[in-house]
Design a protein around this motif. Structure first.
Motif, short mmCIF file in Angstrom:
data_model
loop_
_atom_site.label_atom_id
_atom_site.label_comp_id
_atom_site.label_asym_id
_atom_site.label_seq_id
_atom_site.Cartn_x
_atom_site.Cartn_y
_atom_site.Cartn_z
N GLY A 188 1.38 -1.07 -0.14
CA GLY A 188 -0.09 0.12 0.25
C GLY A 188 0.81 1.11 -0.22
O GLY A 188 2.37 1.54 -0.34
N ARG A 189 0.18 1.96 0.37
CA ARG A 189 1.39 3.89 0.91
C ARG A 189 0.79 3.40 1.67
O ARG A 189 0.02 4.18 2.83
CB ARG A 189 -0.28 5.03 0.19
CG ARG A 189 0.37 6.23 -0.20
CD ARG A 189 -0.55 7.03 -1.39
NE ARG A 189 -1.94 7.50 -0.03
CZ ARG A 189 -2.18 7.72 0.43
NH1 ARG A 189 -1.36 8.57 1.16
NH2 ARG A 189 -3.34 7.58 0.92
N SER A 191 0.66 6.42 4.70
CA SER A 191 -0.02 7.69 5.35
C SER A 191 0.95 8.14 6.72
O SER A 191 0.47 9.44 6.41
CB SER A 191 -1.30 7.82 5.48
OG SER A 191 -1.80 6.21 6.44
N ASN A 208 0.24 1.99 6.77
CA ASN A 208 0.25 1.04 5.04
C ASN A 208 -1.93 1.63 4.96
O ASN A 208 -2.19 1.01 5.67
CB ASN A 208 1.06 0.44 5.73
CG ASN A 208 2.52 0.61 4.82
OD1 ASN A 208 3.27 1.04 6.38
ND2 ASN A 208 3.08 0.70 4.38
N GLU A 209 -1.68 2.66 4.22
CA GLU A 209 -3.31 2.10 3.33
C GLU A 209 -3.03 0.87 2.48
O GLU A 209 -2.44 1.17 1.25
CB GLU A 209 -3.79 3.56 3.02
CG GLU A 209 -2.87 4.17 4.05
CD GLU A 209 -5.05 4.05 5.33
OE1 GLU A 209 -5.05 3.78 4.80
OE2 GLU A 209 -4.35 4.78 6.08
N THR A 210 -4.08 -0.54 2.66
CA THR A 210 -4.10 -0.45 1.79
C THR A 210 -5.75 -0.35 1.17
O THR A 210 -6.07 -0.54 1.93
CB THR A 210 -3.43 -1.95 1.90
OG1 THR A 210 -3.92 -2.64 3.34
CG2 THR A 210 -1.60 -1.96 2.71
N ASP A 211 -5.70 -2.22 -0.11
CA ASP A 211 -7.04 -2.03 -0.24
C ASP A 211 -7.80 -3.18 1.25
O ASP A 211 -9.30 -2.87 0.76
CB ASP A 211 -7.53 -3.00 -1.25
CG ASP A 211 -6.78 -2.59 -2.59
OD1 ASP A 211 -6.42 -1.26 -2.59
OD2 ASP A 211 -6.46 -2.96 -3.82
N GLY A 213 -7.37 -2.99 3.94
CA GLY A 213 -7.70 -1.94 5.19
C GLY A 213 -6.31 -1.32 6.19
O GLY A 213 -4.71 -1.98 5.19
N PRO A 214 -6.42 0.08 6.75
CA PRO A 214 -4.94 0.31 7.53
C PRO A 214 -3.99 -1.47 7.37
O PRO A 214 -4.50 -1.55 8.29
CB PRO A 214 -4.66 1.26 8.20
CG PRO A 214 -6.08 0.73 8.76
CD PRO A 214 -7.34 -0.06 7.77
N THR A 242 -0.16 -5.08 12.50
CA THR A 242 -1.84 -4.88 12.11
C THR A 242 -2.76 -5.32 13.06
O THR A 242 -4.19 -4.78 13.32
CB THR A 242 -2.02 -5.53 10.71
OG1 THR A 242 -1.44 -4.31 9.89
CG2 THR A 242 -3.75 -4.67 10.84
N ARG A 248 -9.07 2.19 13.70
CA ARG A 248 -8.40 2.37 13.07
C ARG A 248 -7.51 3.79 13.02
O ARG A 248 -7.74 4.86 14.04
CB ARG A 248 -9.26 3.79 12.01
CG ARG A 248 -8.68 4.18 10.47
CD ARG A 248 -10.37 4.60 9.43
NE ARG A 248 -9.07 5.05 8.27
CZ ARG A 248 -9.21 4.71 7.13
NH1 ARG A 248 -8.96 3.41 7.71
NH2 ARG A 248 -8.51 5.07 6.05
#
Length: 297
Positions: A188-189, A191, A208-211, A213-214, A242, A248
């Motif tokens: 992911g990205r 943040s 990390n923001e992923t599809d 979830g974080p 995680t 969140r």
């Protein structure tokens, strides 16, 4: 018949002092000088003791008085000054950073921002950062999934005096960039990023923001030493935390480098106070140089 009084006895001449008992004039002169010196030294010691006493009273009495805070200077930065503001150790030079290749120092007289370049690799772009006021540094994360530290210096130390960088030499230094995973592939990205320093051990954590979830990733750095007692900080552990999240994540809080346990804290949307998710023991030390440089021998 008159009685004549006896005539007084003639005065006896003092016997000459033997030469071996005579004191040289230079000795008498030196003795007088030493006597005066000792007397003067005694008075000097008394004055010094009273001076120390008055000094201790002068610095101690204000501790029992109330604090008085007043505005020293009001600054008006330029309208385009967006980003995270920081302050140098002397408390006199503000600066701001916003995920670019420059840190901007505020000119307190004109309100303009003076850019100072950050020596990022050409293929790296910062996507997230935070600020560590203890180190006057910005932990940063790049789009490629690497993390590092941008250390900012203004040329002044905590007492407002010139440091090793010299007056007017405001600038930045960037640490080596390390990937947040062992294989270098970061999901992911990123943040959010946070950093904690415990001397010989350092910790980076990212959101990390992923599809799906974080995700919360953590990497530790430790000093590796060679036979010549020279070392550098290298990754020593990679962790995916995680499953430890109970909500969140919305913010990354830097750890406290004054304590032995100095791990970043995660604030989640379902919690009302920061919760420490990981702890890493280490030595407490305030770095006197950029935090990524290892001590030598």
């Amino acid at each position: 018949m008159s009685i004549s009084s006896p005539s007084p006895a003639p005065a006896r001449k003092p016997k000459p002092v033997p030469e071996r008992f005579q004191v040289a004039k230079t000795t008498l002169w030196f003795d007088r000088i030493m006597t005066k010196t000792i007397i003067g030294g005694g008075f000097t010691v008394i004055v010094a003791v009273f001076g120390i006493l008055f000094f201790l009273l002068a610095v101690t009495i204000p501790l029992f008085q109330g604090a008085d805070v007043k505005e020293g200077q009001s600054l008006a930065p330029a309208p385009q000054a967006t980003g995270t503001w920081g302050l140098d150790p002397s408390g006199t030079q503000p600066f701001v950073y916003n995920n670019g290749r420059n840190v901007f120092f505020l000119d307190k007289d004109s309100g303009s921002l003076n850019p100072v370049p950050v020596a990022l690799p050409d293929n790296e772009t910062v996507c997230a950062h935070s600020y560590n006021s203890f180190l006057s540094a910005y932990p940063v994360a790049t789009k490629s999934g690497k993390v590092g530290i941008i250390s900012v210096h203004s040329g002044l130390n905590i007492h407002g005096r010139t440091n090793a960088h010299g007056p007017g030499n405001a600038g930045t230094e960037i640490s080596p960039l390390h990937p947040m995973t062992e294989n270098g592939e970061v999901p992911g990205r990123i943040s959010g990023v946070a950093y904690a320093d415990a001397g010989e051990r350092k910790i980076f954590s990212t959101i990390n923001e992923t599809d799906q979830g974080p995700r919360l990733l953590l990497m530790t750095l430790e000093e590796s030493r060679s036979l010549l007692h020279e070392g550098e900080f290298v990754p020593s552990g990679f962790h995916d935390l995680t499953e430890c999240l109970d909500g969140r994540p919305v913010a990354m809080l830097p750890g406290n480098s004054e304590t032995a346990s100095s791990s970043p804290r995660i604030r989640t949307s379902s919690s009302t106070s920061p919760t420490t998710k990981t702890r890493k023991p280490g030595k407490s030390a305030r770095p006197s140089r950029p935090p990524w440089e290892a001590e030598k021998g």
